[in-house]
Design a protein around this motif. Structure first.
Motif, short mmCIF file in Angstrom:
data_model
loop_
_atom_site.label_atom_id
_atom_site.label_comp_id
_atom_site.label_asym_id
_atom_site.label_seq_id
_atom_site.Cartn_x
_atom_site.Cartn_y
_atom_site.Cartn_z
N ALA A 72 0.86 -1.18 0.00
CA ALA A 72 0.00 0.00 0.00
C ALA A 72 0.90 1.23 0.00
O ALA A 72 1.19 1.82 1.05
CB ALA A 72 -0.92 -0.02 1.21
N GLU A 73 1.36 1.59 -1.18
CA GLU A 73 2.30 2.70 -1.33
C GLU A 73 1.98 3.46 -2.62
O GLU A 73 1.39 2.91 -3.55
CB GLU A 73 3.75 2.18 -1.41
CG GLU A 73 4.23 1.47 -0.16
CD GLU A 73 5.58 0.82 -0.32
OE1 GLU A 73 6.11 0.34 0.69
OE2 GLU A 73 6.10 0.78 -1.46
N PRO A 90 4.37 5.47 1.80
CA PRO A 90 3.24 4.66 2.28
C PRO A 90 1.91 5.37 2.10
O PRO A 90 1.81 6.59 2.26
CB PRO A 90 3.56 4.48 3.78
CG PRO A 90 5.03 4.70 3.89
CD PRO A 90 5.38 5.72 2.85
N ALA A 91 0.89 4.61 1.74
CA ALA A 91 -0.47 5.14 1.64
C ALA A 91 -1.09 5.19 3.03
O ALA A 91 -0.68 4.50 3.96
CB ALA A 91 -1.31 4.26 0.71
N VAL A 144 -4.79 2.31 -2.38
CA VAL A 144 -3.67 2.54 -3.27
C VAL A 144 -2.64 1.42 -3.09
O VAL A 144 -2.26 1.10 -1.97
CB VAL A 144 -3.00 3.89 -2.98
CG1 VAL A 144 -1.72 4.06 -3.80
CG2 VAL A 144 -3.97 5.03 -3.27
N THR A 145 -2.21 0.81 -4.20
CA THR A 145 -1.15 -0.20 -4.15
C THR A 145 -0.13 0.08 -5.25
O THR A 145 -0.34 0.93 -6.12
CB THR A 145 -1.69 -1.64 -4.33
OG1 THR A 145 -2.01 -1.85 -5.72
CG2 THR A 145 -2.90 -1.89 -3.46
N ILE A 146 0.96 -0.68 -5.23
CA ILE A 146 1.98 -0.52 -6.26
C ILE A 146 1.77 -1.48 -7.43
O ILE A 146 2.68 -1.66 -8.25
CB ILE A 146 3.40 -0.67 -5.69
CG1 ILE A 146 3.62 -2.08 -5.10
CG2 ILE A 146 3.69 0.40 -4.66
CD1 ILE A 146 5.07 -2.34 -4.73
N THR A 188 -5.47 3.28 -8.58
CA THR A 188 -6.74 3.49 -7.90
C THR A 188 -6.55 4.54 -6.81
O THR A 188 -5.43 4.80 -6.37
CB THR A 188 -7.27 2.20 -7.26
OG1 THR A 188 -6.33 1.74 -6.27
CG2 THR A 188 -7.47 1.12 -8.30
N GLU A 189 -7.64 5.10 -6.36
CA GLU A 189 -7.63 6.06 -5.26
C GLU A 189 -8.08 5.36 -3.99
O GLU A 189 -8.90 4.43 -4.02
CB GLU A 189 -8.56 7.23 -5.56
CG GLU A 189 -8.15 8.05 -6.78
CD GLU A 189 -6.85 8.81 -6.56
OE1 GLU A 189 -6.56 9.15 -5.39
OE2 GLU A 189 -6.12 9.03 -7.54
#
Length: 619
Positions: free
Chosen positions: A355-356, A364-365, A431-433, A474-475
C-alpha cells in the motif's frame, strides 16, 4: 507434533503459518493489537487474544503479553513469523526457558550469534565464507566512520547490528555526513531492534542481491533449497523476488549454496533461515547476456534467522513446504530428504503488493477500505494475504498487504503469466503498487535480467511509473464512514483478554463511530497539525494560518515524529530538513520546498501524525 500453536504475528504471514498448522492437524491461536481486532489473521485463527494497544512496542513486541497469551490459550509452541519478535534472541530464550512452550525457530544462542551482524561476520569468516570488507566489532564513534572511509574509500555503509532489509542502514558519501548518519543509524537500531550497536562495511555500488534458503534439523542435517534474486529494490527494500537468479551460472549457484551450508553448520544452526549475499558485477557484460560465473566476487551480507517474506518463491520451485518443516524441526523431526533430492523446477516470481504511492517515491499510503478485492487464479498463480473485500486497511505496522506469486516452466512464461495475473487482480479503494508491477513486466532491463540493486532508485525513468499509475492506479477511499445500509453489524467482545465475535442484525443501521468521527475526538480537519485534531488545547490545534507567499510543510504519510529540527524564528532554506518522521520502520526526512522563516511549529517529538498533517509553517 504440537497440539496448539500461537502465531506471534499478524497479516498474511500469520495466516500462512496457520494454514500450515491446519494441514498438520494443529490448532491455532492469534494475537492482535487494538488496531488489528478485525484483522484477517484474527478471523482465521481458532482463537485470539488481545495483547495491547496499536503501538507495536506495547502489543506485538511485548514479550510478557505474548507469552501470557500462549499460557492462557494452552499453546505448546510459538511461531514468530517474520518481523516483530522473529529475530529477537532474548524473546526466543524466554520461550525456550518455558517448561510447556516450544520455540519454532533456531536456538536463541544461534540467533544471537547470527542475528547481530558483527558476530555473524566473525562466524562466517571463520567458516571460510567471504565477507564484505568492514568491521567485525561495533563502531563507537563517527570518527571511526571517517577513518574507515579514508582507508577503504567512500561510500561507507553504517549498519545496525540487529537490522535488516535496509532498516538501520545509512550510507555515508563523505566525511561531512559521518556524524549525522552515525547517530541516525544508532537511533534506528535502538528504536526498532532494541540494539544501538552499529558496524561498518565498504558499500558495494552496484551488486546483485542473492540469498540462499536453508533448512536444517537438530540432528546435524543442513540443506540449501536454491537461491533467490532480490535485486529489484527501492531504498534497500525488496519489491520483487525471483528464482533462480537470471544472472548466475550453475557453477556460481552451487558455490554460493555450499558457502551458505558451511555457514549454517559452523553456527550450529537449525530450522529455517536465509543467508544473504552481494555479488559484484564488475566484469559482467550484462547487456550481452553474460552470466556471473565462479570467478565473480560474492560476499556474505547477513543471515535472517527466520522465515522470509519471499520463502514462497522457493516453495514453488522445490515443492517443499518450508513452514511445515519449521514446525516439524521444532517438534524434533529429522529432514527426510538429501541435498541431491532438492530439485528446482521452472521459474517463480513474487510481487509484493504494498500500500504505497509508487509515483511518489513509494511513500506509504494512508489506508482506505477494500471496496473491491478480487484475486487472480488459474495455473501457476498463488496469492498470500489476510484480506477480504470490505476490510479497512491497517497501516500501523508495514505497507505490505499481500503477495502475488507466479510459477511457470521458465522465466519467459513466468513473465507472461504474471501479466495475465495482474490483469485479473482487481483492487479498488486502496492505493497499491500494482501499476508499477504491470509496468516493470515490460521493462527491458528487468525482462532481460540485467537490473541490479541500484536500478529502481537510480536508473529507471520515474516518468514511466507515473504513467503506469495514471493508467492502472486506484484512489483510496475515505476512512470516515457515511450512513451504512448494512443490516449486519459485528461487535468484538473480550473476556479475560480472549476475543469473541458477536453479530447483530439491524435495519438501516448507521456506521459505527470511529475515533476520528466520534464526539470525543471530533472529525479531523484536513491539514491540521498534531496527532489528535481536537480542541482540547493539545499541540495539534486547528487549521494553521499560512501567510500569503508562505509554506506549510506537511507529511505525505502516517507516522511518528522522531525529532523537530527547527524552532519559531529559524531561517530555513529550500531542501532543509524541518523534522524526522518514522513511518513503516524507516526514518524519513521532512524537507521544506521553498524555505522561509519558521512562524509556527505544530508538533512535538513523539507525536503521531496522519497524511496531510502540517508540521511547520514558514513565512
Amino acid at each position: 507434533m504440537f497440539d496448539k500453536v500461537l502465531v506471534a504475528n499478524r497479516g498474511e504471514i500469520a495466516v500462512r503459518v496457520m494454514r500450515a498448522c491446519e494441514e498438520l492437524g494443529v490448532d491455532t491461536v492469534a494475537v492482535y493489537s487494538e488496531a488489528d481486532k478485525h484483522g484477517g489473521h484474527v478471523r482465521h485463527a481458532d482463537e485470539a487474544y488481545n495483547v495491547g494497544p496499536a503501538r507495536a512496542a506495547d502489543s506485538y513486541l511485548d514479550h510478557e503479553a505474548v507469552i501470557e497469551a500462549a499460557e492462557k490459550a494452552g499453546a505448546d509452541a510459538i511461531h514468530p513469523g517474520y518481523g516483530f519478535l522473529a529475530e529477537n534472541a532474548e524473546f526466543a530464550g524466554k520461550v525456550e526457558a518455558h517448561d510447556d512452550i516450544t520455540w519454532v525457530g533456531p536456538a536463541a544462542d544461534a540467533m544471537e550469534q547470527l542475528g547481530e551482524k558483527t558476530k555473524a561476520r566473525q562466524t562466517m569468516r571463520e567458516a571460510d565464507v567471504p565477507i564484505v570488507p568492514g568491521t567485525t566489532e561495533p563502531a563507537e564513534s563517527a570518527e571511526e566512520v571517517k577513518a574507515f572511509g579514508e582507508e577503504h574509500g567512500y561510500p561507507v555503509a553504517i549498519k545496525a547490528e540487529g537490522g535488516g532489509g535496509g532498516r538501520g542502514m545509512k550510507i555515508v558519501e563523505g566525511p561531512e555526513e559521518a556524524e549525522d548518519q552515525f547517530e541516525s543509524a544508532k537511533r534506528e537500531g535502538e528504536a526498532y531492534f532494541d540494539n544501538a550497536n552499529v558496524y561498518l562495511e565498504r558499500y558495494l555500488e552496484n551488486p546483485r542481491h542473492i540469498e540462499v534458503q536453508i533448512l536444517a534439523d537438530e540432528h546435524g542435517n543442513v540443506r540449501h533449497l536454491g537461491e533467490r534474486d532480490c535485486s529489484l529494490q527501492r531504498r534497500h527494500q525488496k519489491v520483487i523476488e525471483e528464482g533462480p537468479s537470471p544472472a548466475l551460472t550453475e557453477e556460481l549457484r552451487e558455490e554460493i549454496g555450499a558457502a551458505a551450508r558451511r555457514g549454517a553448520d559452523a553456527a550450529g544452526y537449525y530450522n529455517a533461515g536465509t543467508f544473504e549475499f552481494l555479488v559484484e558485477e564488475e566484469d559482467r557484460d550484462a547487456e550481452a547476456g553474460e552470466l556471473l560465473g565462479p570467478d565473480a566476487n560474492f560476499f556474505f551480507l547477513e543471515v535472517n534467522t527466520r522465515i522470509q517474506v519471499e520463502h514462497t518463491v522457493t516453495e514453488e520451485l522445490t515443492g517443499i513446504d518450508i513452514v511445515k518443516w519449521q514446525l516439524r524441526v521444532a517438534a524434533g523431526e529429522e529432514l527426510d530428504f538429501s541435498q541431491d533430492d532438492v530439485d528446482l523446477s521452472g521459474h517463480a516470481i513474487e510481487f509484493r503488493i504494498n500500500a504505497e504511492h509508487a509515483d511518489e517515491e513509494f511513500q506509504p499510503a494512508s489506508g482506505g477500505t477494500l471496496d473491491t478485492y478480487d484475486t487472480p487464479d488459474g495455473i501457476g498463480i498463488r496469492v498470500d494475504d489476510a484480506l477480504s473485500e470490505g476490510d479497512e486497511l491497517v497501516t500501523d505496522y508495514d505497507s505490505m498487504i499481500a503477495k502475488l506469486i507466479v510459477h511457470a516452466s521458465d522465466r519467459e512464461e513466468c513473465l507472461a503469466r504474471s501479466k495475465r495475473a495482474f490483469g485479473e487482480y482487481d483492487i479498488e479503494g486502496v492505493v497499491t503498487i500494482s501499476p508499477f508491477h504491470r509496468m516493470i513486466l515490460d521493462d527491458e532491463a528487468f525482462v532481460n535480467g540485467t537490473h541490479t540493486t541500484k536500478y529502481l532508485d537510480d536508473e529507471l525513468d520515474h516518468a514511466r511509473i507515473e504513467e503506469a499509475v495514471e493508467t492502472w492506479g486506484t484512489e483510496s477511499t475515505s476512512e470516515e464512514g457515511e450512513e451504512s445500509e448494512t443490516t449486519t453489524r459485528e461487535f468484538t467482545v473480550e473476556v479475560n483478554g480472549k476475543r469473541f465475535d458477536v453479530e447483530l442484525e439491524e435495519e438501516g443501521a448507521p456506521a459505527i463511530p470511529t475515533p476520528e468521527t466520534s464526539s470525543s475526538g471530533g472529525s479531523r480537519p484536513s491539514g491540521a497539525g498534531g496527532s489528535g485534531g481536537s480542541d482540547d488545547g493539545g499541540s495539534g490545534g486547528s487549521e494553521p494560518d499560512v501567510p500569503e507567499g508562505g509554506e506549510s510543510v506537511a507529511v505525505d504519510m502516517q507516522g511518528t515524529v522522531l525529532s523537530v529540527d527547527v524552532e519559531v524564528g529559524d531561517e530555513v532554506a529550500p531542501g532543509d530538513t524541518v523534522a524526522v518522521l518514522e513511518a513503516m520502520k524507516m526514518e524519513n526526512d521532512i524537507d521544506a520546498e521553498r524555505g522561509g522563516t519558521v512562524s509556527q511549529v505544530l508538533v512535538e517529538e513523539g507525536e503521531s501524525v496522519d497524511m496531510g498533517d502540517v508540521l511547520v509553517v514558514l513565512e
